[in-house]
Design an enzyme around this catalytic site. Sequence first.
Site, PDB file in Angstrom:
ATOM      1  N   ASP A 446       0.832  -1.205   0.000  1.00  0.00           N
ATOM      2  CA  ASP A 446       0.000   0.000   0.000  1.00  0.00           C
ATOM      3  C   ASP A 446       0.863   1.251   0.000  1.00  0.00           C
ATOM      4  O   ASP A 446       0.594   2.210  -0.696  1.00  0.00           O
ATOM      5  CB  ASP A 446      -0.939   0.008   1.213  1.00  0.00           C
ATOM      6  CG  ASP A 446      -0.203  -0.182   2.537  1.00  0.00           C
ATOM      7  OD1 ASP A 446       0.939  -0.670   2.525  1.00  0.00           O
ATOM      8  OD2 ASP A 446      -0.769   0.164   3.582  1.00  0.00           O
ATOM      9  N   ARG A 450       5.351   4.222   6.182  1.00  0.00           N
ATOM     10  CA  ARG A 450       4.940   4.099   7.582  1.00  0.00           C
ATOM     11  C   ARG A 450       4.991   2.641   8.047  1.00  0.00           C
ATOM     12  O   ARG A 450       5.392   1.743   7.290  1.00  0.00           O
ATOM     13  CB  ARG A 450       3.541   4.678   7.773  1.00  0.00           C
ATOM     14  CG  ARG A 450       2.460   3.879   7.091  1.00  0.00           C
ATOM     15  CD  ARG A 450       1.089   4.503   7.343  1.00  0.00           C
ATOM     16  NE  ARG A 450       0.055   3.802   6.632  1.00  0.00           N
ATOM     17  CZ  ARG A 450      -0.950   4.390   5.987  1.00  0.00           C
ATOM     18  NH1 ARG A 450      -1.023   5.708   5.925  1.00  0.00           N
ATOM     19  NH2 ARG A 450      -1.868   3.672   5.396  1.00  0.00           N
ATOM     20  N   ASP A 451       4.552   2.410   9.267  1.00  0.00           N
ATOM     21  CA  ASP A 451       4.612   1.049   9.807  1.00  0.00           C
ATOM     22  C   ASP A 451       3.443   0.241   9.259  1.00  0.00           C
ATOM     23  O   ASP A 451       2.537  -0.136   9.971  1.00  0.00           O
ATOM     24  CB  ASP A 451       4.552   1.108  11.338  1.00  0.00           C
ATOM     25  CG  ASP A 451       3.342   1.878  11.842  1.00  0.00           C
ATOM     26  OD1 ASP A 451       2.577   2.392  11.009  1.00  0.00           O
ATOM     27  OD2 ASP A 451       3.143   1.949  13.060  1.00  0.00           O
ATOM     28  N   GLU A 452       3.477   0.002   7.977  1.00  0.00           N
ATOM     29  CA  GLU A 452       2.389  -0.741   7.342  1.00  0.00           C
ATOM     30  C   GLU A 452       2.995  -1.570   6.208  1.00  0.00           C
ATOM     31  O   GLU A 452       3.269  -2.731   6.383  1.00  0.00           O
ATOM     32  CB  GLU A 452       1.318   0.231   6.844  1.00  0.00           C
ATOM     33  CG  GLU A 452       0.132  -0.481   6.276  1.00  0.00           C
ATOM     34  CD  GLU A 452      -1.213   0.121   6.710  1.00  0.00           C
ATOM     35  OE1 GLU A 452      -1.227   1.173   7.336  1.00  0.00           O
ATOM     36  OE2 GLU A 452      -2.234  -0.516   6.401  1.00  0.00           O
ATOM     37  N   GLU A 770      -2.394   9.104  -0.626  1.00  0.00           N
ATOM     38  CA  GLU A 770      -3.410   8.182  -0.109  1.00  0.00           C
ATOM     39  C   GLU A 770      -4.788   8.852  -0.078  1.00  0.00           C
ATOM     40  O   GLU A 770      -5.788   8.266  -0.467  1.00  0.00           O
ATOM     41  CB  GLU A 770      -3.008   7.767   1.312  1.00  0.00           C
ATOM     42  CG  GLU A 770      -3.989   6.836   1.995  1.00  0.00           C
ATOM     43  CD  GLU A 770      -3.459   6.361   3.341  1.00  0.00           C
ATOM     44  OE1 GLU A 770      -2.649   7.095   3.945  1.00  0.00           O
ATOM     45  OE2 GLU A 770      -3.862   5.270   3.786  1.00  0.00           O
ATOM     46  N   HIS A 791       0.907   6.160  -2.321  1.00  0.00           N
ATOM     47  CA  HIS A 791      -0.115   5.124  -2.248  1.00  0.00           C
ATOM     48  C   HIS A 791      -0.698   4.990  -3.641  1.00  0.00           C
ATOM     49  O   HIS A 791      -1.361   5.891  -4.125  1.00  0.00           O
ATOM     50  CB  HIS A 791      -1.221   5.655  -1.317  1.00  0.00           C
ATOM     51  CG  HIS A 791      -1.554   4.762  -0.192  1.00  0.00           C
ATOM     52  ND1 HIS A 791      -0.770   4.678   0.933  1.00  0.00           N
ATOM     53  CD2 HIS A 791      -2.610   3.944   0.035  1.00  0.00           C
ATOM     54  CE1 HIS A 791      -1.332   3.830   1.783  1.00  0.00           C
ATOM     55  NE2 HIS A 791      -2.445   3.366   1.258  1.00  0.00           N
TER      56      HIS A 791
HETATM   57  C1  BGC Z   1      -3.997   0.858   3.864  1.00  0.00           C
HETATM   58  C2  BGC Z   1      -4.815   0.799   2.608  1.00  0.00           C
HETATM   59  C3  BGC Z   1      -5.746  -0.343   2.713  1.00  0.00           C
HETATM   60  C4  BGC Z   1      -6.648  -0.022   3.849  1.00  0.00           C
HETATM   61  C5  BGC Z   1      -7.780  -0.942   4.063  1.00  0.00           C
HETATM   62  C6  BGC Z   1      -4.927   1.109   5.000  1.00  0.00           C
HETATM   63  O1  BGC Z   1      -4.296   1.222   6.196  1.00  0.00           O
HETATM   64  O2  BGC Z   1      -2.967   1.772   3.791  1.00  0.00           O
HETATM   65  O3  BGC Z   1      -4.272   1.174   1.473  1.00  0.00           O
HETATM   66  O4  BGC Z   1      -6.381  -0.736   1.566  1.00  0.00           O
HETATM   67  O5  BGC Z   1      -5.961   0.196   5.047  1.00  0.00           O
HETATM   68  O6  BGC Z   1      -8.855  -0.237   4.105  1.00  0.00           O
END
Ligand code: BGC
Length: 916
Positions: A446, A450-452, A770, A791
């Site tokens: 995504d 960040r922490d993702e 995003e 994003h």
């Molecule tokens: C992500 C998105 C993802 C979403 C789900 C987010 O935290 O960054 O891109 O699709 O969560 O709704």
Amino acid sequence: MIQPRLYWKLSSEKRNAMQSAYRVQVALSEESLRNEEDLVWDSGRQETDQSIHVEYRGPLLESRQRYYWRVRVWDESGQEADWSDTAFWEMGLLHPRDWKARMIQPDLVEDREKSEPCPMLRREFELKDGIEKARLYITSHGLYEAWINGKHVGDELFTPGWTTYQKCLQYQTYDVTGLLGKGTNAIGVILGDGWYRGYISYACERNVYGTKLALYMQLNITYQDGTTDSVVSDDTWKASTGPILEADMFNGEVYDARLEEAGWNEPGFDDTGWSNVIPVEFSPRILAAPLGVPVRRIEEIGPKEIIKTPAGEIVVDLGQNMTGWIRLKARGPRGTAITMQHGEVLDQKGNFYNKNLRMAKATDRFILKGDDEEEIFEPRFTFHGFRYVKLEGYPGEVTTDCLKGIVVHSDLDRTGEFSCSNPLVNQLSRNIVWSQKGNFLDVPTDCPQRDERMGWTGDLQVFASTACQNMNVASFMTRWLRDLKNDQRKDGAVPNVIPDAFTDREDFARRLLKRRNWRECTNAIGAIFALFVIDSSAGWGDAAILVPWSLYQHYGDVRILESQYESMRALFRFYEKRARRFGSFLLVNPLKWFRKETWEHLRYYYTAGLHFGDWLAPGDGLVKSVLKSKWYIPTVYFALDALILHKASVALGRDDNAAYYEAMYNKIKAAFQYFLVKQSGRIWPNRQSAYTLALMADLLPGEVKEKSAGILAGMVRKGDYRIGTGFLGASHICHVLCENGYADVAYELLMNEDYQWLYQVKMGATTIWEHWDAIRENGSFQSARMLSFNHYAFGAIGAWLFQDVAGINVDEDEPGYKHILIRPIPGGGLTHAKASYDSIHGLIESEWSLTDDNRLVLRVQVPVNTRARVTIPADYRTRITEGGNSVELTDGAVDIGSGSYVFNCFKREGGNESRT
Ligand code: BGC
């Protein structure tokens, strides 16, 4: 049985060139191929125009063997071409029995709760003279970097890559013949935490796959005299730690050059003080050669500016939001510590900003050893998403010579380019590509900062088509789909992120509940919500069905449908079961409760569960998005999946299933209409995305469709051409408008500089944001909790630029661009647009320009062995010529074969340029 597939691209000076037959030969050496002796396989002459995905059909292939091949074709008139140049492929280790290695862990004392110094492993070995060929097969728990005799092996990064480790661990193969020699040789390997045990995911958890790093490798050597040798990971290895004190994907790397041990990866190094290693249980059955492409350093960016911020910070601006790291040069006293923090934007006051990275520290720290020499640092087991770097502790003045941005991503070939006469749209198109670069780093994520940084299924689902156009992602996505299949649950549900880091959900929840501080807890709550409350979200889980279909369309690859077919069907069965849960009747008008048909339709009206909805539509928070969308989005995707499964079943010759899915599609469509659509064309809820998605999935009855499209167009006009949709709607709205005769409205949406796509561009974005309004006009930010500037989801508009604006489309019935539909739709004040696409069959181009004398000049390039139908825009179907000859249209179109064409088309009197 393993059957590699071969393909070739043809070229010809002539128009309408086709292949009428081919012959492929395979041999164990170039020489036998040349002499046509001892061939492994000779296909013989095959009368067909197939030039892609041609399966090898010779005898069983053997481990470690290299196979040379060539092809010869006959053209449409039976003319024979010369043999092609020789190409080759090489097999990896095909059977578990080919592996003689042990998985070894360094015997070091470590605290599993924090980043520990990176282990280094080494061993020396003797080789005879006359090495003919040597291959290193290697993998690890965690990341590895291998060295032989002081030389770095290969240029791949983040190996062995991120897969569903419990089920599949990739190994890489390197040709190391040139690195080895007679006598004593040394191999050294550094391990990093990586995805295996470093912090990953929105939950920011460590040790997700395991707590111990380990190495598994095998070096196979063949001598000229035919004898062989091997060196494997086993208990003879030694381990220690060195200069990398910490290396974490989210937090960054700490490197202390004072701890470097010269010669550790060369022969003759004294490792007596080093620890032993511990062999552990490991089954090579889960090993697989990589399906995707390697991650590499792809380009370098020099700083644009060195800024002294109002807060007094030294910040370097690279001028481009990117993913990778900084290569830093410095000279200074021993022990000088230089810290680099990474951020995507400056705040409203112009100061360094990184709150949007949440718990990811994204900080690299280098400590100088203090030689008089200049020291150069580059991290290796971390990456950052950034444009700005804040430097602290730099000895001397920071100049643009001190550092470079190193752009790192999967090494995907660029295939598509779009450009037009509007510079803002061109920048948008560049931003889309940069977001793809930034997020296609081994898995499609995504966001990179960040922490993702997870493989969110919905983001890829909407972006898949754009991704296929920009780059050759065939193998990259095939790999990801294999992980999806591996992670799919028994009931068919597809986790919202792939790889699914949290297969043991209970254990995960327990760990999260132990969290201490509030900041960590909010992350945990988000994670629990996404994991436990929202499952196989509509528009997300559907990636399991829609992404293989995209790949089939763009690359003509039936095998991807074959290999994903059961996974696709399993997801659909999961939806079918869920749809039968009658919770939704509460919403149905009570007057309808007593009708029998209501209960019939309810079985196909899917509203169970919670879903992300049309994520990040303007004005929708999380709760609104989830609640508003439940009543229409799941049913739309349920129907779309049935339709795609129907088409996939047809493509695979599974006629029984095809009929079933077609019937399902019709029933779901009928339910959608029954509950949500009025004869007037009104759809409930009255939102842009409801109309867009219903039109996209073809869910409206013929007579209503036009009215609904009119309502959508009216809604957009009334709303000042401001987009009202989130991830799901935005990827289709412009196409749906064009398809229904509202290209003018689609163009207004695109060209609106005050909102949506061009707003970001005007605000200086260099990647896709995003949120539509991540930075508001007054310079303030959306909430820092969800504020990514890289994003790709809203970049799905790239498909529309390519397909409708420039006009290159695949014909669903002849995928892989075997039959191309060229259908540009001029508009939006553009005077010129062009797309080029290096398809699996060869280069396709469509370029149009409007001239002062009311002509449209359309230049088209069609590859050999394909055909195209060129549809001339409705307003320009007068006095059409090509190469001086007049052109007759049938239904506004002309059929052509391969070659270059220039169509001259005059504008119809009173025509409106933006209508189809
Ligand atoms: C992500 C998105 C993802 C979403 C789900 C987010 O935290 O960054 O891109 O699709 O969560 O709704």
